[in-house]
Design a protein around this motif. Structure first.
Motif, PDB file in Angstrom:
ATOM      1  N   LEU A 106       0.949  -1.195   0.135  1.00  0.00           N
ATOM      2  CA  LEU A 106       0.135   0.039  -0.082  1.00  0.00           C
ATOM      3  C   LEU A 106       1.073   1.398   0.053  1.00  0.00           C
ATOM      4  N   ALA A 162       2.123   1.915  -3.372  1.00  0.00           N
ATOM      5  CA  ALA A 162       0.923   2.385  -4.212  1.00  0.00           C
ATOM      6  C   ALA A 162       0.639   3.818  -4.047  1.00  0.00           C
ATOM      7  N   GLN A 163       0.860   4.133  -2.974  1.00  0.00           N
ATOM      8  CA  GLN A 163       0.510   5.497  -2.637  1.00  0.00           C
ATOM      9  C   GLN A 163       1.433   6.464  -3.176  1.00  0.00           C
ATOM     10  N   SER A 164       2.608   6.032  -3.140  1.00  0.00           N
ATOM     11  CA  SER A 164       3.763   6.709  -3.864  1.00  0.00           C
ATOM     12  C   SER A 164       3.788   7.025  -5.132  1.00  0.00           C
ATOM     13  N   ALA A 165       3.306   5.947  -5.915  1.00  0.00           N
ATOM     14  CA  ALA A 165       3.366   6.106  -7.236  1.00  0.00           C
ATOM     15  C   ALA A 165       2.900   7.505  -7.749  1.00  0.00           C
ATOM     16  N   PRO A 182       1.005  10.203  -9.941  1.00  0.00           N
ATOM     17  CA  PRO A 182      -0.474  10.230 -10.092  1.00  0.00           C
ATOM     18  C   PRO A 182      -0.652  10.298 -11.806  1.00  0.00           C
ATOM     19  N   VAL A 183      -1.666   9.839 -11.993  1.00  0.00           N
ATOM     20  CA  VAL A 183      -2.077   9.690 -13.379  1.00  0.00           C
ATOM     21  C   VAL A 183      -2.516  11.007 -14.024  1.00  0.00           C
ATOM     22  N   GLN A 242      -6.736   3.510 -18.006  1.00  0.00           N
ATOM     23  CA  GLN A 242      -6.751   2.519 -17.117  1.00  0.00           C
ATOM     24  C   GLN A 242      -6.759   1.213 -17.567  1.00  0.00           C
ATOM     25  N   ARG A 290      -3.321   0.421 -11.639  1.00  0.00           N
ATOM     26  CA  ARG A 290      -2.169   0.592 -10.500  1.00  0.00           C
ATOM     27  C   ARG A 290      -2.777   1.027  -9.375  1.00  0.00           C
ATOM     28  N   ASP A 291      -3.735   1.812  -9.209  1.00  0.00           N
ATOM     29  CA  ASP A 291      -4.400   2.428  -7.949  1.00  0.00           C
ATOM     30  C   ASP A 291      -5.371   1.486  -7.297  1.00  0.00           C
ATOM     31  N   TRP A 335      -5.953   0.569  -1.733  1.00  0.00           N
ATOM     32  CA  TRP A 335      -6.207   1.573  -0.577  1.00  0.00           C
ATOM     33  C   TRP A 335      -6.190   1.006   0.695  1.00  0.00           C
ATOM     34  N   GLY A 355     -10.416  -1.679 -13.763  1.00  0.00           N
ATOM     35  CA  GLY A 355     -10.246  -0.315 -13.862  1.00  0.00           C
ATOM     36  C   GLY A 355     -11.132   0.615 -14.778  1.00  0.00           C
TER      37      GLY A 355
END
Length: 194
Positions: free
Chosen positions: A17, A20-23, A25-26, A36, A42-43, A46, A97
């Motif tokens: 997680l 995933a949070q530090s990826a 942004p789209v 997507q 990717r997201d 959560w 997605g």
């Protein structure tokens, strides 16, 4: 053995997680849904994790032992299932997605309890494992922050040497509310400022 596997898998999921949070942004300049992937975007993860410490005389009571457990052996009473430490979390997975299925999600919310305390009798900082209380479910995003959710809450699972009857003060594995299933609606609002 299944419970031990959850204890080992939980930190791994939390680290996933974090990644995933530090990826990055789209890009929002084009149609996000069009970019997507259909499966496993990717997201898709959560969640959150939390560690709590309960000070002496304020222990977490998972309702496994009677409040007067100290009367059945004093400091050596076998039923000492009052928690000093709590590790909890929530993991939501949205595996689709695109399309209408993107609104679907499944989730799990385990809570691990640790400690060895008896109210008004024994106060320790022991990290002995007590057990795990867990729930899981599924939900569908409706619109404007509303979600329809179905949640199954299981009985408390004890860990290790405490997975047996601990004398006359033992109340069983029902935990705070026992086993139940709920159907509900959740409303999310606001944006965090960090």
């Amino acid at each position: 053995m299944k419970t031990v596997a959850w204890i080992l898998v939980f930190p791994v999921l939390i680290s996933v997680l974090g990644r995933a949070q530090s990826a990055p942004p789209v890009s929002s300049s084009t149609d996000v849904e069009g970019e997507q992937r259909m499966f496993f975007p990717r997201d898709m993860f959560w969640g959150w994790a939390q560690f709590d410490l309960a000070p002496p005389h304020n222990e977490v009571d998972p309702n496994l032992c009677a409040g007067n457990a100290g009367q059945y052996g004093g400091v050596n009473a076998p039923c000492s299932l009052f928690a000093r430490y709590m590790l909890s979390g929530m993991l939501e997975v949205r595996p689709f997605g695109r399309g209408q299925l993107r609104r679907l999600m499944i989730f799990g919310a385990p809570t691990f309890l640790f400690g060895k305390t008896i109210p008004k009798t024994l106060y320790t900082w022991s990290p002995d494992a007590i057990g795990i209380e867990h729930s899981w479910g599924a939900g569908i995003y409706i619109a404007k922050g509303f979600e329809f959710r179905m949640t199954q809450h299981f009985l408390f699972d004890r860990l290790g040497a405490r997975d047996k009857n601990l004398g006359p003060a033992d109340l069983g594995n029902n935990g705070p509310w026992g086993r139940y299933f709920t159907v509900g609606v959740r409303k999310s609002f606001g944006t965090r400022r960090w």
